[in-house]
Design a protein around this motif. Structure first.
Motif, short mmCIF file in Angstrom:
data_model
loop_
_atom_site.label_atom_id
_atom_site.label_comp_id
_atom_site.label_asym_id
_atom_site.label_seq_id
_atom_site.Cartn_x
_atom_site.Cartn_y
_atom_site.Cartn_z
N ASP A 93 0.85 -1.19 0.00
CA ASP A 93 0.00 0.00 0.00
C ASP A 93 0.89 1.25 0.00
O ASP A 93 1.23 1.78 1.05
N ALA A 96 -0.27 4.49 1.80
CA ALA A 96 -0.15 4.60 3.26
C ALA A 96 1.20 5.15 3.70
O ALA A 96 1.38 5.46 4.87
N THR A 128 6.57 0.10 9.03
CA THR A 128 6.25 0.87 7.82
C THR A 128 6.38 0.06 6.54
O THR A 128 6.21 0.60 5.45
N TYR A 255 2.22 1.01 9.73
CA TYR A 255 1.11 0.40 8.98
C TYR A 255 0.41 -0.65 9.84
O TYR A 255 -0.81 -0.73 9.86
N HIS A 259 -3.40 -0.50 11.02
CA HIS A 259 -4.30 -1.61 10.66
C HIS A 259 -4.99 -2.15 11.91
O HIS A 259 -6.19 -2.44 11.90
#
Length: 279
Positions: A93, A96, A128, A255, A259
């Motif tokens: 992603d 992000a 990350t 991340y 999440h």
């Protein structure tokens, strides 16, 4: 006018007997555009889809076709790499992590830096996606026929120490030096003993200008001394690693943490919806 590019392309592809190319090129173009895939990779996908058909009717079993053989070779390279997980860049992603240079990552995915024996260092705070990027680049290299090795920094140091004690260090060093691409993940999470730091430095030194190395670390370069315990050793290591290097800055919000928070919010929302007393 009937001579539009699409009409001409369809005519040429039929003349060249490329039915799969004709059937798939438009759908693949839209998919590659959405994924940010470059032209060469777009053509590669189409060629791979056409390849089994080009082998002709006698080879009904794809396992005996050229494409089948190539797939098995890729699978063997992936297995030999001992990846912690098989992850592609397609599933990363990028939105992000705005700080990450996506164009550079996609350029590196072509694996030309490996042929030039250049290094990649992904630096940033925990969570990350540094390991994901390293795994994706490793997978891309396997798909291009290159030998890849993957290991965590703590694991390779343990293996080196064990090999030294068992009088097989030279064999292991040769094995590590032979990889076209060696990925050392999570450097900086665990401080190294003096002997461990020296053995790891030797691995980097033996690969200098002979093979490519990807390193991921949660520490900025000026804090690497805390891992290797010696300014002299750290300086010599960075001198070799950064001589021909691509640096990926990957600082940002975790991340994994983001999440987990989203998942927790969804769980709380679902619980509220199912409990009238919380309405």
């Amino acid at each position: 006018m009937s001579d539009t590019p699409q009409v001409l392309l369809a005519h040429h592809l039929k003349a060249l007997k490329l039915p799969t190319f004709l059937r798939e090129y438009d759908r693949q173009a839209r998919q590659c555009a959405a994924e940010g895939v470059d032209y060469a990779r777009y053509l590669l996908r189409l060629a791979e889809q056409e390849l089994p058909a080009a082998e002709g009717p006698p080879l009904k079993n794809c396992a005996h076709s050229r494409a089948g053989r190539e797939r098995r070779m890729i699978e063997r390279r992936i297995k030999a790499a001992r990846f912690a997980a098989v992850k592609s860049l397609d599933s990363f992603d990028f939105a992000a992590l705005p700080s990450l240079n996506k164009a550079l990552v996609m350029e590196l995915a072509r694996s030309e830096y490996v042929e030039r024996r250049e290094n990649v260092i992904a630096v940033g705070n925990s969570g990350t996606g540094k390991s994901h990027i390293a795994l994706g680049l490793g997978l891309a290299a396997c798909q291009r026929g290159l030998s890849v090795g993957f290991t965590a920094a703590a694991a390779i140091v343990h293996e080196l120490l064990e090999a030294r004690d068992e009088k097989r260090l030279l064999r292991l060093q040769r094995q590590l030096a032979a990889y076209k691409l060696l990925i050392i993940d999570e450097l900086g999470y665990v401080p190294l003993s003096q002997t461990g730091a020296e053995l790891l430095f030797e691995v980097f030194s033996q690969r200098y200008e002979r093979g490519s190395t990807i390193v991921t670390s949660n520490l900025p370069f000026d804090e690497w001394t805390s891992v290797f315990g010696s300014e002299r050793l750290t300086g010599a290591l960075l001198d070799r690693l950064t001589h021909h290097v691509h640096i990926l800055e990957m600082n940002g919000d975790s991340y994994r943490l983001a999440h987990s928070r989203r998942r927790a919010r969804r769980s709380n929302s679902d619980a509220s919806a199912g409990d009238p007393s919380r309405s």
